[in-house]
Design an enzyme around this catalytic site. Structure first.
Site, PDB file in Angstrom:
ATOM      1  N   ARG A 292      25.813 -23.425 -17.382  1.00  0.00           N
ATOM      2  CA  ARG A 292      26.250 -24.790 -17.075  1.00  0.00           C
ATOM      3  C   ARG A 292      25.209 -25.844 -17.446  1.00  0.00           C
ATOM      4  O   ARG A 292      25.259 -26.966 -16.952  1.00  0.00           O
ATOM      5  CB  ARG A 292      26.571 -24.906 -15.583  1.00  0.00           C
TER       6      ARG A 292
ATOM      7  N   TYR B  67      31.675 -40.468 -47.434  1.00  0.00           N
ATOM      8  CA  TYR B  67      32.334 -41.728 -47.786  1.00  0.00           C
ATOM      9  C   TYR B  67      32.535 -41.834 -49.294  1.00  0.00           C
ATOM     10  O   TYR B  67      31.767 -41.274 -50.078  1.00  0.00           O
ATOM     11  CB  TYR B  67      31.513 -42.916 -47.278  1.00  0.00           C
TER      12      TYR B  67
ATOM     13  N   HIS C 182      32.327 -35.917 -42.842  1.00  0.00           N
ATOM     14  CA  HIS C 182      32.916 -36.663 -43.951  1.00  0.00           C
ATOM     15  C   HIS C 182      31.875 -37.244 -44.908  1.00  0.00           C
ATOM     16  O   HIS C 182      30.746 -37.543 -44.524  1.00  0.00           O
ATOM     17  CB  HIS C 182      33.826 -37.787 -43.434  1.00  0.00           C
TER      18      HIS C 182
ATOM     19  N   CYS D 165      28.589 -40.581 -31.286  1.00  0.00           N
ATOM     20  CA  CYS D 165      28.947 -39.614 -32.333  1.00  0.00           C
ATOM     21  C   CYS D 165      28.469 -38.220 -31.924  1.00  0.00           C
ATOM     22  O   CYS D 165      29.263 -37.310 -31.761  1.00  0.00           O
ATOM     23  CB  CYS D 165      28.345 -40.028 -33.671  1.00  0.00           C
TER      24      CYS D 165
END
Length: 282
Positions: free
Chosen positions: A138, A226, A224, A157
């Protein structure tokens, strides 16, 4: 050759060759000229770094270790949400007139909660458990707090760390492992930056808790590239990786709150030419 470079190259090739384009979708990020910032993305990227074998800093181009460490300590040690406490300008776009980024990042780690053992914030809870209950399943942090999202200038993020301690056969010291969960990542601008930051964090926590470093597992929901970064990435992954440098952390520091960005360095760090003026989508 650097394993971190090979992981990065393989990830970028997979995104470029097998990813999904967001062109034509309703996207939030914009370039400085107001043009929509489209991406090629892959869902559910998982990269594993064995910190006991190598420090995962790219040699394809330079990653600024001290600046990356400074931002990590700004969040995890200072628990700050004000850019005036940073030594860089990477958060300037998201700060208000007072320098605040709202109830985000360091603010959330600094919120104290009542536990059976007393009042602690998330960082102190992690350190307490690593020292007193290391085999707990935990030991984790989470800064994606829904009731505060409307007061954050940027949603987190990299939002969660989960720590897991193992006892390797034949070794006296315990081994500290961790998972970094990230909802979204700009691969060119932020991938190795985040990997380096949290590798340093694992090294620091392991040292102050008298443990060895183990694996850092990086889980990215939306990894990703760009559209304006594609040619940069294509050139970057054609470079020849160099040998991984040696990581040094000040062995005298036994209290997490005593570390500074100057207590870490890489020795023998050779890398390819830096990429200047990377366009950043906001």
């Amino acid at each position: 050759m650097s394993l971190a470079d090979h992981i990065f190259i393989d990830m970028c090739r997979d995104i470029l060759e097998n990813g999904t384009s967001t062109e034509g979708e309703k996207v939030r990020p914009r370039w400085e000229d107001g043009t929509p910032a489209y991406t090629i993305k892959k869902f559910g990227v998982v990269n594993r770094y064995d910190l006991s074998k190598e420090f995962p800093i790219l040699t394809l181009r330079r990653t600024a270790l001290k600046s990356a460490t400074d931002e990590m300590l700004w969040i995890w040690q200072q628990k700050s949400n004000n850019i005036h406490d940073l030594h860089s300008h990477i958060w300037d776009e998201w700060a208000d007139e007072n320098g605040s980024i709202g109830k985000a990042y360091g603010y959330q780690l600094g919120v104290k909660h009542q536990y059976r053992e007393g009042m602690m914030d998330q960082v102190d809870r992690v350190i307490y458990d690593l020292k007193n209950n290391p085999f707990s399943r935990r030991i984790m942090t989470n800064i994606y707090v829904h009731q505060d999202l409307h007061e954050m200038n940027l949603y987190p993020c990299a939002y969660s760390m989960t720590f897991n301690v193992t006892q390797k056969k034949g070794e006296d010291k315990l081994t500290l492992n961790a998972i970094l969960n990230q909802r979204s990542q700009d691969v060119l601008a932020a991938n190795n930056w985040n990997v380096v930051q949290y590798a340093v964090l694992v090294h620091m926590l392991a040292q102050v808790c008298d443990m060895k470093v183990g694996e850092l597992v990086h889980v990215i929901a939306d990894a990703h590239i760009y559209d304006r970064h594609i040619p940069i990435i294509q050139e970057l992954i054609t470079r020849e990786p160099k040998a991984a440098p040696t990581f040094w952390i000040n062995p005298e520091i036994k209290d997490f709150y005593q570390f500074t960005r100057n207590d870490v360095k890489v020795e023998g760090y050779e890398c390819g030419p830096q990429i200047e003026n990377i366009p950043i989508a906001i």
